[in-house]
Scaffold this motif. Structure first.
Motif, PDB file in Angstrom:
ATOM      1  N   UNK A 177       1.673   2.856  15.990  1.00  0.00           N
ATOM      2  CA  UNK A 177       1.024   1.806  15.200  1.00  0.00           C
ATOM      3  C   UNK A 177       0.373   2.357  13.937  1.00  0.00           C
ATOM      4  N   UNK A 178      -0.016   3.615  13.969  1.00  0.00           N
ATOM      5  CA  UNK A 178      -0.635   4.239  12.792  1.00  0.00           C
ATOM      6  C   UNK A 178       0.353   4.387  11.637  1.00  0.00           C
ATOM      7  N   UNK A 179       1.657   4.230  11.914  1.00  0.00           N
ATOM      8  CA  UNK A 179       2.678   4.372  10.874  1.00  0.00           C
ATOM      9  C   UNK A 179       3.183   3.018  10.356  1.00  0.00           C
ATOM     10  N   UNK A 180       2.481   1.939  10.719  1.00  0.00           N
ATOM     11  CA  UNK A 180       2.901   0.589  10.356  1.00  0.00           C
ATOM     12  C   UNK A 180       2.072   0.079   9.189  1.00  0.00           C
ATOM     13  N   UNK A 181       2.744  -0.521   8.221  1.00  0.00           N
ATOM     14  CA  UNK A 181       2.091  -1.232   7.130  1.00  0.00           C
ATOM     15  C   UNK A 181       2.287  -2.723   7.416  1.00  0.00           C
ATOM     16  N   UNK A 182       1.206  -3.476   7.413  1.00  0.00           N
ATOM     17  CA  UNK A 182       1.248  -4.906   7.721  1.00  0.00           C
ATOM     18  C   UNK A 182       0.601  -5.659   6.572  1.00  0.00           C
ATOM     19  N   UNK A 183       1.319  -6.615   5.999  1.00  0.00           N
ATOM     20  CA  UNK A 183       0.748  -7.479   4.967  1.00  0.00           C
ATOM     21  C   UNK A 183       0.519  -8.853   5.581  1.00  0.00           C
ATOM     22  N   UNK A 184      -0.733  -9.237   5.666  1.00  0.00           N
ATOM     23  CA  UNK A 184      -1.112 -10.536   6.191  1.00  0.00           C
ATOM     24  C   UNK A 184      -2.162 -11.177   5.312  1.00  0.00           C
ATOM     25  N   UNK A 192      -2.876  -1.462  12.926  1.00  0.00           N
ATOM     26  CA  UNK A 192      -1.969  -0.640  12.122  1.00  0.00           C
ATOM     27  C   UNK A 192      -2.707   0.332  11.209  1.00  0.00           C
ATOM     28  N   UNK A 193      -1.964   1.314  10.744  1.00  0.00           N
ATOM     29  CA  UNK A 193      -2.531   2.313   9.856  1.00  0.00           C
ATOM     30  C   UNK A 193      -2.706   1.847   8.427  1.00  0.00           C
ATOM     31  N   UNK A 194      -1.924   0.827   8.025  1.00  0.00           N
ATOM     32  CA  UNK A 194      -1.940   0.383   6.635  1.00  0.00           C
ATOM     33  C   UNK A 194      -2.014  -1.146   6.552  1.00  0.00           C
ATOM     34  N   UNK A 195      -3.201  -1.733   6.783  1.00  0.00           N
ATOM     35  CA  UNK A 195      -3.346  -3.178   6.617  1.00  0.00           C
ATOM     36  C   UNK A 195      -3.541  -3.518   5.131  1.00  0.00           C
ATOM     37  N   UNK A 196      -2.728  -4.447   4.639  1.00  0.00           N
ATOM     38  CA  UNK A 196      -2.747  -4.802   3.223  1.00  0.00           C
ATOM     39  C   UNK A 196      -2.819  -6.313   3.095  1.00  0.00           C
ATOM     40  N   UNK A 197      -3.500  -6.793   2.052  1.00  0.00           N
ATOM     41  CA  UNK A 197      -3.686  -8.228   1.837  1.00  0.00           C
ATOM     42  C   UNK A 197      -3.251  -8.632   0.437  1.00  0.00           C
ATOM     43  N   UNK A 198      -2.667  -9.834   0.294  1.00  0.00           N
ATOM     44  CA  UNK A 198      -2.449 -10.397  -1.031  1.00  0.00           C
ATOM     45  C   UNK A 198      -3.803 -10.704  -1.687  1.00  0.00           C
ATOM     46  N   UNK A 199      -3.813 -10.879  -2.982  1.00  0.00           N
ATOM     47  CA  UNK A 199      -5.054 -11.123  -3.721  1.00  0.00           C
ATOM     48  C   UNK A 199      -5.797 -12.355  -3.238  1.00  0.00           C
ATOM     49  N   UNK A 200      -5.063 -13.369  -2.785  1.00  0.00           N
ATOM     50  CA  UNK A 200      -5.701 -14.629  -2.386  1.00  0.00           C
ATOM     51  C   UNK A 200      -5.846 -14.772  -0.874  1.00  0.00           C
ATOM     52  N   UNK A 201      -5.827 -13.676  -0.157  1.00  0.00           N
ATOM     53  CA  UNK A 201      -5.983 -13.726   1.302  1.00  0.00           C
ATOM     54  C   UNK A 201      -7.386 -14.207   1.666  1.00  0.00           C
ATOM     55  N   UNK A 202      -7.529 -14.643   2.908  1.00  0.00           N
ATOM     56  CA  UNK A 202      -8.821 -15.062   3.435  1.00  0.00           C
ATOM     57  C   UNK A 202      -9.816 -13.901   3.275  1.00  0.00           C
ATOM     58  N   UNK A 203     -11.079 -14.185   2.953  1.00  0.00           N
ATOM     59  CA  UNK A 203     -12.066 -13.115   2.756  1.00  0.00           C
ATOM     60  C   UNK A 203     -12.171 -12.142   3.932  1.00  0.00           C
ATOM     61  N   UNK A 204     -12.008 -12.620   5.154  1.00  0.00           N
ATOM     62  CA  UNK A 204     -12.049 -11.741   6.328  1.00  0.00           C
ATOM     63  C   UNK A 204     -10.938 -10.705   6.269  1.00  0.00           C
ATOM     64  N   UNK A 205      -9.771 -11.115   5.829  1.00  0.00           N
ATOM     65  CA  UNK A 205      -8.618 -10.210   5.722  1.00  0.00           C
ATOM     66  C   UNK A 205      -8.826  -9.231   4.575  1.00  0.00           C
ATOM     67  N   UNK A 206      -9.293  -9.738   3.436  1.00  0.00           N
ATOM     68  CA  UNK A 206      -9.544  -8.845   2.291  1.00  0.00           C
ATOM     69  C   UNK A 206     -10.574  -7.777   2.641  1.00  0.00           C
ATOM     70  N   UNK A 207     -11.576  -8.156   3.393  1.00  0.00           N
ATOM     71  CA  UNK A 207     -12.645  -7.215   3.757  1.00  0.00           C
ATOM     72  C   UNK A 207     -12.141  -6.084   4.644  1.00  0.00           C
ATOM     73  N   UNK A 208     -11.225  -6.394   5.575  1.00  0.00           N
ATOM     74  CA  UNK A 208     -10.764  -5.354   6.500  1.00  0.00           C
ATOM     75  C   UNK A 208      -9.550  -4.576   5.994  1.00  0.00           C
TER      76      UNK A 208
END
Length: 159
Positions: free
Chosen positions: A102-109, A121-137
């Protein structure tokens, strides 16, 4: 000029995309006969191809069971796990089956239904307009909004 921090591809074994709010702008057009349509960015199609050329597997993980998700996955040539109720459990099972850490996974949500999977996952990524909870983590918040070329931006960040 933006000096965006690059993401080292040698550490990645899989990229996981949520569909709505990542590949789309999170809106849906509902026709009177019940059919649905969404807007996607052609730039993401190119981004997916560029990432394929780097040798990184990609999948779509979606709670939706809509035909539009399946059609887009087919168009861009990505496997899809759809109708997923528990993204954390599904992602864990998928990675165990494929023997992917899981540390080698990039997830965009983009929203809270992605949160528990993104925490794994090792690489959690968010779009610019993601929910604030997602952007924070997220480790990284992209400059691009969902449906406007998120994956294309990601492709440029992989080195």
């Amino acid at each position: 000029m933006n000096k965006a921090k690059k993401i080292p591809i040698q550490q990645l074994r899989l990229i996981v995309y949520d569909f709505d709010g990542v590949m789309t702008d999170n809106r849906v057009l509902t026709m009177e006969d019940g059919r649905e349509g969404v807007w996607v960015s052609r730039a993401d199609g190119l981004g997916i191809e560029l990432i394929k050329n780097k040798g990184i597997p990609q999948i779509i993980l979606s709670t939706e069971t809509n035909k539009v998700v399946k059609a887009r996955a087919k168009k861009v040539g990505l496997p899809i796990l759809m109708g997923v109720k528990d993204k954390r459990a599904t992602l864990t099972q998928y990675c165990q089956k494929k023997r992917l850490p899981l540390s080698s996974i990039l997830y965009i949500g983009n929203d809270v239904n992605d949160l528990e999977a993104m925490k794994l996952v090792g690489f959690p990524i968010a779009p610019a307009d993601a929910h604030p909870t997602i952007c924070k983590m997220a480790n990284k918040v992209l400059q691009t909004r969902g449906g406007e070329g998120v994956i294309r931006e990601l492709a440029d960040l992989l080195n």
